[in-house]
Motif scaffolding. Structure first.
Motif, short mmCIF file in Angstrom:
data_model
loop_
_atom_site.label_atom_id
_atom_site.label_comp_id
_atom_site.label_asym_id
_atom_site.label_seq_id
_atom_site.Cartn_x
_atom_site.Cartn_y
_atom_site.Cartn_z
N LEU A 115 28.22 89.74 73.34
CA LEU A 115 29.35 90.70 73.14
C LEU A 115 29.39 91.07 71.49
N GLN A 116 28.33 90.99 70.67
CA GLN A 116 28.54 91.22 69.43
C GLN A 116 28.56 92.73 69.13
N GLY A 117 27.96 93.46 70.28
CA GLY A 117 28.01 95.13 70.05
C GLY A 117 29.41 95.58 70.21
N LEU A 118 30.26 94.65 70.38
CA LEU A 118 31.79 95.21 70.60
C LEU A 118 32.41 94.84 69.26
N ALA A 119 32.00 93.84 68.45
CA ALA A 119 32.74 93.63 67.29
C ALA A 119 33.07 94.73 66.31
N GLY A 120 32.23 95.77 66.26
CA GLY A 120 32.59 96.82 65.29
C GLY A 120 33.32 97.84 65.67
N LEU A 121 33.90 97.86 66.98
CA LEU A 121 34.92 98.87 67.71
C LEU A 121 36.31 98.60 67.15
N ARG A 122 36.54 99.60 66.27
CA ARG A 122 38.00 99.40 65.51
C ARG A 122 39.12 99.77 66.41
N HIS A 123 38.85 100.57 67.49
CA HIS A 123 40.07 100.85 68.44
C HIS A 123 40.08 100.09 69.58
N LEU A 124 39.26 99.06 69.65
CA LEU A 124 39.27 98.11 70.82
C LEU A 124 40.85 97.44 70.79
N GLU A 125 41.53 97.43 72.19
CA GLU A 125 42.68 96.69 72.22
C GLU A 125 42.77 95.82 73.35
N SER A 126 42.09 96.09 74.37
CA SER A 126 42.05 95.13 75.57
C SER A 126 40.57 95.00 75.98
N LEU A 127 40.42 93.52 76.26
CA LEU A 127 39.14 93.03 76.91
C LEU A 127 39.24 92.16 77.95
N ARG A 128 38.67 92.50 79.29
CA ARG A 128 38.54 91.40 80.19
C ARG A 128 37.35 90.99 80.56
N PHE A 129 37.06 89.90 80.58
CA PHE A 129 35.60 89.06 81.18
C PHE A 129 35.71 88.22 82.50
N THR A 130 37.28 87.78 82.86
CA THR A 130 37.48 87.08 83.79
C THR A 130 38.97 87.72 84.57
N ASN A 131 38.99 87.76 85.81
CA ASN A 131 40.07 88.15 86.75
C ASN A 131 40.26 87.25 88.03
N PRO A 132 41.10 86.16 87.43
CA PRO A 132 41.34 85.30 88.68
C PRO A 132 41.99 85.80 89.80
N VAL A 133 42.55 86.96 89.98
CA VAL A 133 43.16 87.80 91.08
C VAL A 133 41.74 88.29 92.18
N GLY A 134 40.82 88.74 91.37
CA GLY A 134 39.65 89.16 92.26
C GLY A 134 38.51 88.24 92.23
N ARG A 135 38.96 86.97 91.75
CA ARG A 135 37.91 86.25 91.63
C ARG A 135 36.66 86.29 90.89
N LEU A 136 36.89 87.13 89.80
CA LEU A 136 35.68 87.63 88.88
C LEU A 136 35.55 86.87 87.70
N SER A 137 34.50 86.83 87.31
CA SER A 137 34.37 86.21 85.92
C SER A 137 32.90 86.31 85.22
N ASN A 138 32.68 85.71 84.16
CA ASN A 138 31.17 85.54 83.61
C ASN A 138 30.97 84.43 83.20
N PRO A 139 29.65 83.89 83.29
CA PRO A 139 29.11 82.48 82.83
C PRO A 139 29.78 82.10 81.44
N LEU A 140 29.88 83.00 80.55
CA LEU A 140 30.34 82.55 79.03
C LEU A 140 31.91 82.13 79.35
N CYS A 141 32.77 82.64 80.12
CA CYS A 141 34.10 82.28 80.51
C CYS A 141 34.26 80.58 80.55
N THR A 142 33.26 79.87 81.11
CA THR A 142 33.39 78.70 81.28
C THR A 142 32.94 77.71 80.10
N SER A 143 32.59 78.29 79.13
CA SER A 143 31.78 77.67 77.83
C SER A 143 33.25 76.88 77.11
N ILE A 144 33.14 75.76 76.63
CA ILE A 144 34.17 75.10 75.74
C ILE A 144 34.61 76.02 74.55
#
Length: 264
Positions: A115-144
């Protein structure tokens, strides 16, 4: 006539072509395209998508995309939905300098380093990597420590995975939490002579508080009540703006309403 797509040797590699884009938008010039919905077309190759340099709103959800290379040239892109794909790196998005909202739920992102490529985006306001409603996720979302790490990596982002982390709403929540913690500390540290008094302390929000307005309230309670009303008003305004934006997009794309298409 269906828009032409290009396929690989095995007939599975659907590639974005200028013919496809023109057929979808009705635009003759790719540089004139502002809004684009390419959802669920089996796309694997973004092809000439990078030529749509004026693109501001893009939906690529539900495809088979693995690489985002062509998106690096989309400097005007503000809203991007790439959910339900096979993406393992967001590095090309570092070139999307005006990106405000990203939905990347349901991909193969396995570490925060991706996700490092996103760190320099100054206008970024909303991020979604998991969506329980649609049962969508990414492996990183389960990390401690995922949530804490996200907050540290993106301190300016207001909404993460659909939950507000900045703004009046979160400030009011923190205020309530601090008040509760203060009451607990007071009860646990009071001496024997004050313990009885502390046990009589009422909850900071009494039953019927919002219906009956006491003539006098403490300055902290007054501020909490004021912020609560501000949050309600802001929610109403955001709801109206969202409805107006969705209506404009539907008219621009000439499509029937599909609420699931606008989850960012």
């Amino acid at each position: 006539m269906e828009p032409r797509t290009e396929k690989g040797d095995e007939g599975e590699n659907v590639r974005i072509t200028s013919q496809l884009l023109k057929a979808k938008t009705g635009e003759f010039d790719l540089e004139s395209i502002l809004l684009l919905k390419l959802r669920g077309l089996g796309i694997m190759d973004l092809g000439c998508l990078g030529e749509c340099v004026s693109l501001e709103w893009l939906d690529l959800s539900g495809n088979a995309i693995t690489h985002l290379g062509p998106l690096s040239s989309l400097k005007a892109l503000a809203v991007l939905n790439i959910s339900s794909n096979r993406i393992t790196s967001l590095e090309p998005l570092s070139g999307c300098e005006n990106l405000q909202s990203l939905n990347a739920a349901g991909n193969l992102l396995s570490s925060l380093q991706q996700l490092q490529g996103l760190a320099g985006l100054r206008h970024l306001e909303s991020l979604r990597f998991t969506n329980p409603v649609g049962r969508l996720s990414n492996p990183l979302c389960t990390s401690i420590g995922y949530r804490v790490a996200m907050l540290e990596m993106f301190p300016g982002v207001k909404v993460i995975d659909g939950e507000r982390v900045l703004g009046r709403g979160s400030e009011l929540y923190q205020l309530c939490k601090d008040l509760d913690n203060s009451l607990k500390r007071f009860s646990s540290t009071s001496g024997a002579g004050i313990t009885e008094l502390a046990s009589l302390t009422k909850p900071w929000v009494e039953e019927g508080y919002w219906d009956l307005h006491p003539a006098r309230r403490s300055s902290i309670m007054e501020e909490a009540y004021k912020q609560f009303n501000e949050v309600l008003q802001e929610c109403r305004e955001l709801s109206k703006r969202a409805d107006d934006t969705i209506s404009q997009v539907e008219r621009a794309l000439n499509i029937r309403p599909d609420s699931s298409s606008y989850v960012f």
